[in-house]
Design a protein around this motif. Sequence first.
Motif, PDB file in Angstrom:
ATOM      1  N   TRP A 141       0.831  -1.212   0.000  1.00  0.00           N
ATOM      2  CA  TRP A 141       0.000   0.000   0.000  1.00  0.00           C
ATOM      3  C   TRP A 141       0.864   1.260   0.000  1.00  0.00           C
ATOM      4  CZ3 TRP A 141      -2.778  -4.192   0.113  1.00  0.00           C
ATOM      5  CH2 TRP A 141      -4.134  -4.131  -0.166  1.00  0.00           C
ATOM      6  N   THR A 142       2.052   1.182   0.610  1.00  0.00           N
ATOM      7  CA  THR A 142       2.959   2.331   0.561  1.00  0.00           C
ATOM      8  C   THR A 142       3.398   2.626  -0.864  1.00  0.00           C
ATOM      9  OG1 THR A 142       3.775   1.956   2.812  1.00  0.00           O
ATOM     10  CG2 THR A 142       5.188   3.204   1.331  1.00  0.00           C
ATOM     11  N   TRP A 143       3.670   1.583  -1.651  1.00  0.00           N
ATOM     12  CA  TRP A 143       4.037   1.793  -3.057  1.00  0.00           C
ATOM     13  C   TRP A 143       2.890   2.450  -3.817  1.00  0.00           C
ATOM     14  CZ3 TRP A 143       8.864   1.627  -4.471  1.00  0.00           C
ATOM     15  CH2 TRP A 143       9.765   0.774  -3.839  1.00  0.00           C
ATOM     16  N   ILE A 144       1.652   2.050  -3.516  1.00  0.00           N
ATOM     17  CA  ILE A 144       0.502   2.664  -4.179  1.00  0.00           C
ATOM     18  C   ILE A 144       0.417   4.153  -3.843  1.00  0.00           C
ATOM     19  CG2 ILE A 144      -2.017   2.687  -4.326  1.00  0.00           C
ATOM     20  CD1 ILE A 144      -0.711   0.384  -5.798  1.00  0.00           C
ATOM     21  N   PHE A 145       0.621   4.479  -2.583  1.00  0.00           N
ATOM     22  CA  PHE A 145       0.568   5.882  -2.183  1.00  0.00           C
ATOM     23  C   PHE A 145       1.731   6.669  -2.795  1.00  0.00           C
ATOM     24  CE2 PHE A 145      -2.493   6.572   1.497  1.00  0.00           C
ATOM     25  CZ  PHE A 145      -3.283   5.489   1.142  1.00  0.00           C
TER      26      PHE A 145
ATOM     27  N   HIS B 190      -3.913  13.894  -1.890  1.00  0.00           N
ATOM     28  CA  HIS B 190      -4.665  13.443  -0.720  1.00  0.00           C
ATOM     29  C   HIS B 190      -6.045  12.899  -1.103  1.00  0.00           C
ATOM     30  CE1 HIS B 190      -1.879  14.581   2.491  1.00  0.00           C
ATOM     31  NE2 HIS B 190      -1.594  15.666   1.773  1.00  0.00           N
ATOM     32  N   VAL B 191      -6.606  13.402  -2.184  1.00  0.00           N
ATOM     33  CA  VAL B 191      -7.874  12.836  -2.661  1.00  0.00           C
ATOM     34  C   VAL B 191      -7.665  11.383  -3.083  1.00  0.00           C
ATOM     35  CG1 VAL B 191      -9.565  12.914  -4.533  1.00  0.00           C
ATOM     36  CG2 VAL B 191      -8.961  15.006  -3.312  1.00  0.00           C
ATOM     37  N   ILE B 192      -6.572  11.113  -3.812  1.00  0.00           N
ATOM     38  CA  ILE B 192      -6.272   9.735  -4.230  1.00  0.00           C
ATOM     39  C   ILE B 192      -5.982   8.879  -3.003  1.00  0.00           C
ATOM     40  CG2 ILE B 192      -4.704   8.270  -5.539  1.00  0.00           C
ATOM     41  CD1 ILE B 192      -4.302  10.559  -7.483  1.00  0.00           C
ATOM     42  N   TRP B 193      -5.214   9.407  -2.071  1.00  0.00           N
ATOM     43  CA  TRP B 193      -4.928   8.657  -0.850  1.00  0.00           C
ATOM     44  C   TRP B 193      -6.207   8.277  -0.123  1.00  0.00           C
ATOM     45  CZ3 TRP B 193      -0.273  11.297   2.130  1.00  0.00           C
ATOM     46  CH2 TRP B 193       0.892  11.097   1.387  1.00  0.00           C
ATOM     47  N   LEU B 194      -7.094   9.241   0.039  1.00  0.00           N
ATOM     48  CA  LEU B 194      -8.340   8.981   0.759  1.00  0.00           C
ATOM     49  C   LEU B 194      -9.227   8.001   0.000  1.00  0.00           C
ATOM     50  CD1 LEU B 194      -9.145  12.586   2.033  1.00  0.00           C
ATOM     51  CD2 LEU B 194      -8.510  10.613   3.433  1.00  0.00           C
ATOM     52  N   ALA B 195      -9.240   8.095  -1.342  1.00  0.00           N
ATOM     53  CA  ALA B 195     -10.050   7.172  -2.136  1.00  0.00           C
ATOM     54  C   ALA B 195      -9.541   5.739  -1.994  1.00  0.00           C
ATOM     55  CB  ALA B 195     -10.040   7.593  -3.606  1.00  0.00           C
ATOM     56  N   VAL B 196      -8.220   5.563  -2.086  1.00  0.00           N
ATOM     57  CA  VAL B 196      -7.640   4.227  -1.921  1.00  0.00           C
ATOM     58  C   VAL B 196      -7.897   3.717  -0.504  1.00  0.00           C
ATOM     59  CG1 VAL B 196      -5.492   2.896  -1.902  1.00  0.00           C
ATOM     60  CG2 VAL B 196      -5.890   4.603  -3.682  1.00  0.00           C
ATOM     61  N   SER B 197      -7.782   4.586   0.494  1.00  0.00           N
ATOM     62  CA  SER B 197      -8.019   4.192   1.886  1.00  0.00           C
ATOM     63  C   SER B 197      -9.460   3.758   2.089  1.00  0.00           C
ATOM     64  CB  SER B 197      -7.682   5.351   2.827  1.00  0.00           C
ATOM     65  OG  SER B 197      -6.328   5.737   2.700  1.00  0.00           O
TER      66      SER B 197
END
Length: 471
Positions: A124-128, A162-169
């Motif tokens: 998940w870190t690689w995705i972020f 942060h939008v992408i981070w929140l969506a993946v989360s």
Amino acid sequence: MTERIPTRIIETADTGKTMRLTPAKAGGPIHARSFHGMFRTLRLLGAGLLFVLFFGTAWLDWNGRQAVLWDLGARQFHVFGTTFWPQDFILLSAILIIAAFGLFFITVLAGRVWCGYACPQSTWTWIFMWAEKITEGDRSQRIKLDAAPWSLDKLLRRGAKHVIWLAVSLLTAVAFVGYFTPVRELSAGLLNLTAEPGPATWVALFAAATYLNAGWLREQVCLHMCPYSRFQSVMFDSDTLNVSYDAARGESRGPRRKDSDYLAEGLGDCIDCTMCVQVCPTGIDIRDGLQLDCISCGACVDACDEVMGKMGYARGLVRYASERSLAGGKTHLLRPRLVGYGLVLLAMIAAFIWALGERSLVSLDVTRDRTLYRENGAGQIENMYLLKVINKSQQTQHYSVGLQGAQPFALQGPRELTLAPGEISDVAYSVALVEPSRVAATHEIRFTISNQNDPAAWDSVSSTFIAPAIR
């Protein structure tokens, strides 16, 4: 030249052998550079498989229900065509033991590769980090953006990240909670704002945890929160494959022209480009030796191989190698510790498969009434029992109930039961003492239940029959 990091020495599993462990350099956020290579491709394939399994399995159906569902309320755990009950938790213990010995085996063989290729935290870190790259640019651009004053461009880039981070989360949390509550109902409830408070709260908590771990903590989880990084060195020996820098070939390091006679200048193959440091997700310099922070992801191997190829040098200055091979010896893959872990792992897997195949799909539990005994209309001594029968299969089943070696006892109650898939039935029975002269004051009796269509599916439970003492 990069600043050298102080090292500390610890003992490995081999007596007399030592390895250097160096902490990652303290400072600001780590901005890993993008790169290409064989190990990156392997990591992407592993991450892709993990994502497909994690997100896809939650939405699979099996015989009209969710394929994998840990229904805590009903205490039923559905895994494709098999339903597990709390009575089967010994199998869960076996799975954990198998996973532990599998981790021991792979660590002795190839170090911390689990962390670099399959650990969810790393994946998940690689995705972020990918989200950072597409919104803020590569390493140099992100460093400049960090130092730049706030502007509309910086605000938009940071906001998009942060939008992408929140969506993946959020997607991660929905999929995870969807393994414990039906994912379709959960998703529909979240979309139309009618989700139950409990599941919705768990989704929010797991989304926040994913956002915090993969977005902000990142390597700090691996360094300070994961116990694996602390005990991994105990499992290393001189034949363990680790990401290693070949100091004998690389030193002395230094910049040079591509066509220069660097050997005459007293230089080794390392051109001190620091690419191995720039691509490292934990910010270490692999040239300082085996380090606590290294997750064996192979990023530095790919980066160094690319530089060596451009310089016309042989690849493998940084590579997966053992301490013995770096010292000029030959790596011994088959060694007592590795073989021992492998044999135990195979034995545990075989035992698990056997236990899974022998697992009875019907469960019987017997509770004796607190009353000592009573006399029925025929003048016989009776004891009362409550039988709990669980159909652990996913089909309707027909069962026969009886007593093992019934004489001198008679079972009174329904001899045949029909239970729906996963049904739990509580049925009252009485046992009468037919020939009182043949027993003492207490006697052990055994209730049995068997599947009428599958005699191999059966269970039995013993209980106590109490009668007046006979003189």
